[in-house]
Design an enzyme around this catalytic site. Sequence first.
Site, PDB file in Angstrom:
ATOM      1  N   ASP A 103       0.715  -1.038   0.057  1.00  0.00           N
ATOM      2  CA  ASP A 103      -0.399  -0.041  -0.114  1.00  0.00           C
ATOM      3  C   ASP A 103       0.760   1.065  -0.335  1.00  0.00           C
ATOM      4  O   ASP A 103       2.370   0.877   0.380  1.00  0.00           O
ATOM      5  CB  ASP A 103      -0.880  -0.087   1.359  1.00  0.00           C
ATOM      6  CG  ASP A 103      -1.974  -1.105   1.101  1.00  0.00           C
ATOM      7  OD1 ASP A 103      -2.066  -1.379   0.160  1.00  0.00           O
ATOM      8  OD2 ASP A 103      -2.335  -1.172   2.222  1.00  0.00           O
TER       9      ASP A 103
HETATM   10  N1  URA Z   1      -1.146  -5.743   3.583  1.00  0.00           N
HETATM   11  C1  URA Z   1      -1.466  -4.531   3.381  1.00  0.00           C
HETATM   12  O1  URA Z   1      -3.047  -4.522   4.732  1.00  0.00           O
HETATM   13  N2  URA Z   1      -1.007  -3.694   3.173  1.00  0.00           N
HETATM   14  C2  URA Z   1       0.554  -4.422   2.609  1.00  0.00           C
HETATM   15  O2  URA Z   1       0.743  -2.834   1.970  1.00  0.00           O
HETATM   16  C3  URA Z   1       0.685  -4.720   2.236  1.00  0.00           C
HETATM   17  C4  URA Z   1      -0.122  -6.475   3.111  1.00  0.00           C
END
Ligand code: URA
Length: 238
Positions: A103
């Site tokens: 993310d």
């Molecule tokens: N899980 C999440 O919630 N975000 C990420 O970036 C990776 C795994």
Amino acid sequence: MRLDKLLANMGYGSRKEVKELCKKKKVTLNGTYVKDASQHIDPITDHIQVNGGTVSYKPYVYIMLNKPKGVISATEDIQDKTVVDLLQLDIQQYNPFPVGRLDKDTEGLLLLTNDGELAHVLTSPKKKIEKTYFAKIEGFVTEEDITKFASGVVLDDGYETKPGKLVVKKEGEISEVELTITEGKFHQVKRMFKSVGKKVVYLKRIRMGMLELDNSLRLGDYRELTNNEVNALRQKNN
Ligand code: URA
């Protein structure tokens, strides 16, 4: 790719020096002396020699990036800075792409490569590649949470996750944990904690398969994988 750029990137001197080498008839392309150093070549199929020695171009590049917050895991974006924008041009010319996604607000280990085959293996759900995340969670993480994660939790869209291994590293108002999962659903870690009524306030990936985040890399820094690291990723996953 331009021949002078390729040779300059491979350490044969500046573009100007490469031009000089060509002038001095030190460079051949498929057996013919190169006159125009700026000509375009195919680094994979063309045979290039400098001073009689073959230039062996590596087709693949494997980059470990310590992703900072605020950049997105994509090759291009009209609005945001991407992880590829963090790479120098000599690496960008290989057209690397991120293997899987973190993310925008997640930090840590991101592999970038132009090796589509390896990327496919590493992201294939069938291969169940382990990914470990370090997370800070609002509130106390309980034994019950650990047990629930170990048997899989149900996400907000009804999906039941595969088992996750949750280890509490520090208890407190803000708990510190490590979570190892074998899937990569959208916002998976955040949604797993949401399913037990908790909020992730910080998230960082620290391991993917056999690959551990190099702690000497500062946020936004990257390095090429060593041959051993590439081989370990390949062997483990074949
Ligand atoms: N899980 C999440 O919630 N975000 C990420 O970036 C990776 C795994």
